[in-house]
Design a protein around this motif. Structure first.
Motif, PDB file in Angstrom:
ATOM      1  N   GLU A 195      -8.476  -0.328  -0.005  1.00  0.00           N
ATOM      2  CA  GLU A 195      -7.015  -0.415   0.040  1.00  0.00           C
ATOM      3  C   GLU A 195      -6.552  -1.400   1.107  1.00  0.00           C
ATOM      4  OE1 GLU A 195      -3.208   2.590   0.663  1.00  0.00           O
ATOM      5  OE2 GLU A 195      -5.152   3.365   0.012  1.00  0.00           O
ATOM      6  N   ARG A 196      -5.576  -2.226   0.735  1.00  0.00           N
ATOM      7  CA  ARG A 196      -5.020  -3.174   1.695  1.00  0.00           C
ATOM      8  C   ARG A 196      -4.123  -2.449   2.689  1.00  0.00           C
ATOM      9  NH1 ARG A 196      -4.964  -8.868   0.418  1.00  0.00           N
ATOM     10  NH2 ARG A 196      -6.209  -9.265  -1.459  1.00  0.00           N
ATOM     11  N   LEU A 197      -4.227  -2.848   3.960  1.00  0.00           N
ATOM     12  CA  LEU A 197      -3.443  -2.246   5.023  1.00  0.00           C
ATOM     13  C   LEU A 197      -2.406  -3.253   5.514  1.00  0.00           C
ATOM     14  CD1 LEU A 197      -6.358  -0.556   7.002  1.00  0.00           C
ATOM     15  CD2 LEU A 197      -4.831   0.494   5.317  1.00  0.00           C
ATOM     16  N   ASN A 198      -1.164  -2.801   5.578  1.00  0.00           N
ATOM     17  CA  ASN A 198      -0.061  -3.656   5.994  1.00  0.00           C
ATOM     18  C   ASN A 198       0.462  -3.172   7.338  1.00  0.00           C
ATOM     19  OD1 ASN A 198       3.061  -4.074   6.070  1.00  0.00           O
ATOM     20  ND2 ASN A 198       2.298  -5.637   4.664  1.00  0.00           N
ATOM     21  N   ASP A 199       0.497  -4.073   8.333  1.00  0.00           N
ATOM     22  CA  ASP A 199       0.938  -3.704   9.680  1.00  0.00           C
ATOM     23  C   ASP A 199       2.313  -3.052   9.667  1.00  0.00           C
ATOM     24  OD1 ASP A 199      -1.376  -4.907  10.453  1.00  0.00           O
ATOM     25  OD2 ASP A 199      -0.441  -6.492  11.650  1.00  0.00           O
ATOM     26  N   ALA A 200       3.234  -3.655   8.938  1.00  0.00           N
ATOM     27  CA  ALA A 200       4.616  -3.168   8.941  1.00  0.00           C
ATOM     28  C   ALA A 200       4.710  -1.767   8.342  1.00  0.00           C
ATOM     29  CB  ALA A 200       5.514  -4.136   8.174  1.00  0.00           C
TER      30      ALA A 200
ATOM     31  N   MET B  40       0.847  -1.197   0.000  1.00  0.00           N
ATOM     32  CA  MET B  40       0.000   0.000   0.000  1.00  0.00           C
ATOM     33  C   MET B  40       0.874   1.235   0.000  1.00  0.00           C
ATOM     34  SD  MET B  40      -1.164   0.544   3.953  1.00  0.00           S
ATOM     35  CE  MET B  40      -0.077   1.643   4.870  1.00  0.00           C
ATOM     36  N   PRO B  41       0.476   2.305  -0.655  1.00  0.00           N
ATOM     37  CA  PRO B  41       1.236   3.553  -0.567  1.00  0.00           C
ATOM     38  C   PRO B  41       1.013   4.187   0.794  1.00  0.00           C
ATOM     39  CG  PRO B  41      -0.749   3.873  -1.837  1.00  0.00           C
ATOM     40  CD  PRO B  41      -0.679   2.397  -1.542  1.00  0.00           C
ATOM     41  N   ILE B  42       2.055   4.718   1.415  1.00  0.00           N
ATOM     42  CA  ILE B  42       1.905   5.350   2.714  1.00  0.00           C
ATOM     43  C   ILE B  42       2.343   6.794   2.625  1.00  0.00           C
ATOM     44  CG2 ILE B  42       2.267   3.189   3.964  1.00  0.00           C
ATOM     45  CD1 ILE B  42       5.098   4.120   4.605  1.00  0.00           C
ATOM     46  N   PRO B  43       1.824   7.663   3.517  1.00  0.00           N
ATOM     47  CA  PRO B  43       2.249   9.065   3.504  1.00  0.00           C
ATOM     48  C   PRO B  43       3.747   9.187   3.685  1.00  0.00           C
ATOM     49  CG  PRO B  43       0.310   8.775   4.866  1.00  0.00           C
ATOM     50  CD  PRO B  43       0.795   7.392   4.498  1.00  0.00           C
ATOM     51  N   GLU B  44       4.310  10.278   3.180  1.00  0.00           N
ATOM     52  CA  GLU B  44       5.756  10.459   3.211  1.00  0.00           C
ATOM     53  C   GLU B  44       6.283  10.761   4.602  1.00  0.00           C
ATOM     54  OE1 GLU B  44       6.796  13.389   0.366  1.00  0.00           O
ATOM     55  OE2 GLU B  44       6.164  12.187  -1.355  1.00  0.00           O
ATOM     56  N   ASP B  45       5.486  11.409   5.460  1.00  0.00           N
ATOM     57  CA  ASP B  45       5.950  11.748   6.801  1.00  0.00           C
ATOM     58  C   ASP B  45       6.103  10.472   7.613  1.00  0.00           C
ATOM     59  OD1 ASP B  45       5.876  14.399   6.170  1.00  0.00           O
ATOM     60  OD2 ASP B  45       3.849  14.703   6.948  1.00  0.00           O
TER      61      ASP B  45
END
Length: 226
Positions: free
Chosen positions: A36-41, A1-6
């Motif tokens: 959207e799929r959420l990844n714990d890591a 999944m794409p994550i925010p840059e901060d």
């Protein structure tokens, strides 16, 4: 999944609550999109915490209807669900009705003025098409009565169900439909100022029930997990 840059934006104290609120807000504002799929890591990396508070946050979000989990397979952001939103709307409207009814006898002139100023900011944000600012001002407006009623059960229930509605309200406040809430807020203020607890409570209930106007948005194309 794409994550925010901060990265590492979360403070160490209150890790569980902060993780929950950060992920919840990202879902509500669309940063984490429906389906959207959420990844714990990846979430842990984004927030700068271990996986434990992330998993606890996702469990709470599943209870609120914002996340869906298939054990051992996936965790996704819940698609927009009209039935879930209608259920949340009924509960939320009832809680705001109760909050206003209990708050009116105790509202100070300063609190009524705070409602008035919040509505001014709300109207300005709508005119400027600033959806985030409109939602923030709307929260400020309604929070006056929620705080004044001093009923912790009301706040607890609203904390659980309001985010489900806020996803749809982003659609509402970015359209002309949201403009009608300004006049409704003015009516609530006038009734509060007049000490009409029942009238103000009914107006607050109707304000939240008016969100039904966006429930006909077609969510049939929302992405779903495979």
């Amino acid at each position: 999944m794409p994550i925010p840059e901060d990265v590492g934006v979360i403070a160490r104290p209150l890790l569980r609550e902060n993780a929950y609120r950060s992920i919840r807000d990202a879902i509500v504002d669309g940063t984490l999109a429906p389906g959207e799929r959420l990844n714990d890591a990846e979430l842990a990396q984004w927030l700068g915490v271990s996986r434990t508070p992330i998993r606890e946050a996702l469990t709470r979000l599943e209870e609120s209807g914002l996340v869906q989990t298939k054990p051992g397979r996936y965790t996704i952001v819940s698609p927009l669900d009209t039935r879930a939103a209608r259920a949340a709307q009924t509960v939320t409207a009832a809680m705001h009705e109760l909050a206003v009814r209990e708050a009116v006898p105790h509202l100070s002139s300063a609190e009524i003025e705070a409602m008035r100023q919040a509505n001014v900011r709300f109207a300005g944000a709508l005119r400027a098409d600033e959806v985030d600012a409109a939602i923030a001002a709307d929260d400020e407006f309604h929070n006056v009565a929620v705080t004044a009623c001093a009923n912790p059960a009301v706040r607890t229930v609203l904390e659980q169900f309001t985010p489900v509605l806020r996803r749809l309200e982003r659609l509402r406040f970015s359209s002309l439909i949201g403009r009608g809430s300004v006049a409704t807020h003015d009516r609530i203020i006038a009734l509060c100022e007049a000490g009409d607890a029942e009238g103000a409570a009914a107006a607050a209930r109707d304000n939240w029930l008016s969100l039904s106007e966006v429930f006909d948005v077609d969510d049939s194309d929302a992405p779903r997990a495979q």
